[in-house]
Enzyme design. Structure first.
Site, short mmCIF file in Angstrom:
data_model
loop_
_atom_site.label_atom_id
_atom_site.label_comp_id
_atom_site.label_asym_id
_atom_site.label_seq_id
_atom_site.Cartn_x
_atom_site.Cartn_y
_atom_site.Cartn_z
N HIS A 58 0.83 -1.21 0.00
CA HIS A 58 0.00 0.00 0.00
C HIS A 58 0.87 1.26 0.00
O HIS A 58 0.56 2.25 -0.68
CB HIS A 58 -0.91 0.03 1.23
CG HIS A 58 -1.92 -1.06 1.28
ND1 HIS A 58 -1.83 -2.10 2.18
CD2 HIS A 58 -3.05 -1.27 0.56
CE1 HIS A 58 -2.87 -2.91 2.01
NE2 HIS A 58 -3.61 -2.44 1.03
N GLN A 80 -18.64 -6.60 -0.66
CA GLN A 80 -17.82 -7.46 -1.52
C GLN A 80 -17.46 -8.79 -0.87
O GLN A 80 -16.75 -9.60 -1.47
CB GLN A 80 -16.55 -6.73 -1.96
CG GLN A 80 -15.52 -6.51 -0.89
CD GLN A 80 -14.39 -5.62 -1.38
OE1 GLN A 80 -14.59 -4.45 -1.69
NE2 GLN A 80 -13.19 -6.17 -1.47
N GLY A 85 -2.94 -2.39 -6.96
CA GLY A 85 -1.82 -3.31 -7.07
C GLY A 85 -2.11 -4.47 -8.00
O GLY A 85 -3.25 -4.94 -8.11
N ASP A 115 -3.99 -8.10 -7.12
CA ASP A 115 -5.42 -8.30 -7.39
C ASP A 115 -5.68 -8.00 -8.87
O ASP A 115 -6.38 -7.07 -9.23
CB ASP A 115 -6.26 -7.40 -6.50
CG ASP A 115 -6.12 -7.76 -5.03
OD1 ASP A 115 -6.42 -8.91 -4.67
OD2 ASP A 115 -5.70 -6.91 -4.24
N MET A 129 2.82 -9.48 -0.52
CA MET A 129 2.29 -8.78 0.65
C MET A 129 0.78 -8.68 0.55
O MET A 129 0.23 -8.35 -0.51
CB MET A 129 2.92 -7.39 0.76
CG MET A 129 4.38 -7.43 1.13
SD MET A 129 5.04 -5.77 1.48
CE MET A 129 6.74 -6.19 1.86
N ARG A 171 -4.21 -10.05 4.46
CA ARG A 171 -4.63 -11.34 5.02
C ARG A 171 -3.47 -12.14 5.60
O ARG A 171 -3.70 -13.09 6.36
CB ARG A 171 -5.36 -12.16 3.95
CG ARG A 171 -6.64 -11.51 3.46
CD ARG A 171 -7.25 -12.30 2.31
NE ARG A 171 -8.38 -11.60 1.71
CZ ARG A 171 -9.63 -11.70 2.10
NH1 ARG A 171 -9.92 -12.48 3.13
NH2 ARG A 171 -10.59 -11.04 1.51
#
Length: 279
Positions: free
Chosen positions: A36, A60, A146, A149, A183, A186
């Site tokens: 992030h 979601q 990122g 995903d 990274m 979770r």
């Protein structure tokens, strides 16, 4: 850094900035990590004002237990954002974002039928709704996501295109731990033993890339990855696919450089992990 909890107050503040400043947006669900932070740093290089949102979006999640387990570290996250020079953080409550149950439904076509779409029904509807709301509230010039995903990036690209949002989508590389694990927020939910085993995802992706480079077909490569996880009883492989990195369509052969993506998802204990390699 200025923190806003309400849509009205954030909009009022941004209205005074928008005429003479470009705005970069980094949507997050918190539990921030170095991945992030690199998005924030990239946005700071390319925009006058950087806004990050922290909102665990219930719409979601198709699994109530997954929603409950999602790590929430709001104050720590705000400290990290301020340290890296984020200008504004938006931290709305669920009621602020969804004062009434959401009736709208978004359908992203074939993206709903493969990989994350197939195994998490309704997930991308929720992603699309919250990102559309953030685009509407913040009206950024650029939005940063990122590569980890990758399918989400494809969904946002379609959202921007189909709804004509005047937003530039910026896809940023996956940031990895020194042992290769991508990274992820979770990762905090892994036990120490599971964390050691989690490197298997990156090992599987690396093996798949080598096999494809050596001339193995996508189907042969997928079979090899499946066998790799069959030998690791702690894992439950959910899917492995070899796709076009932009369209996410299944690839029958290796494509041009930078266009082939190997994507996988697996459960390790109670944690679901995803990763991909684009090569």
């Amino acid at each position: 850094m200025i923190r806003f909890d309400t849509i009205v107050s954030l909009r009022q503040h941004l209205n005074t900035l928008r005429q003479h400043h470009t705005i970069g947006l980094i949507p997050t669900m918190g539990a921030l990590h170095e991945g992030h932070i690199t998005l924030i740093e990239k946005a700071k290089q390319e925009n006058d004002v950087v806004v990050s949102s922290i909102f665990v979006n219930p719409v979601q999640f198709n699994n109530a237990d997954d929603l409950a387990r999602y790590p929430r570290t709001l104050e720590e996250d705000c400290q990290k954002l301020e340290a890296v020079g984020c200008d504004i953080v938006f931290t709305p409550s669920v009621h602020e974002m969804y004062p009434e149950p959401v009736a709208l439904r978004l359908n992203f076509g074939e993206l709903e039928t493969i990989m994350e779409g197939a195994f998490r029904p309704g997930h991308f509807n929720g992603v699309g709704i919250v990102v559309a709301k953030l685009f509407n509230i913040i009206q950024p010039d650029r939005a940063y996501f990122g590569q980890k995903d990758l399918q989400q990036v494809a969904v946002i690209r379609r959202l921007i295109r189909d709804l004509s949002f005047p937003v530039e989508l910026v896809r940023c590389p996956t940031i990895r731990e020194t042992d290769g694990l991508a990274m992820s927020s979770r990762n905090r939910n892994l036990t120490s033993s599971e964390r050691e085993q989690a490197i298997s995802l990156f090992q599987a992706l690396t093996m798949a890339r080598e096999l494809l480079t050596e001339g193995y077909t996508p189907e042969q490569t997928k079979a090899a990855v499946t066998g790799f996880f069959n030998d690791r009883v702690s894992f439950r492989l959910e899917y492995v696919e070899i796709v076009n990195a932009d369209t996410l369509q299944i690839a029958g052969e290796v494509l041009a450089p930078g266009q082939t993506a190997i994507c996988l998802a697996a459960h390790l204990g109670k944690v679901r992990l995803i990763d991909n390699l684009v090569f």
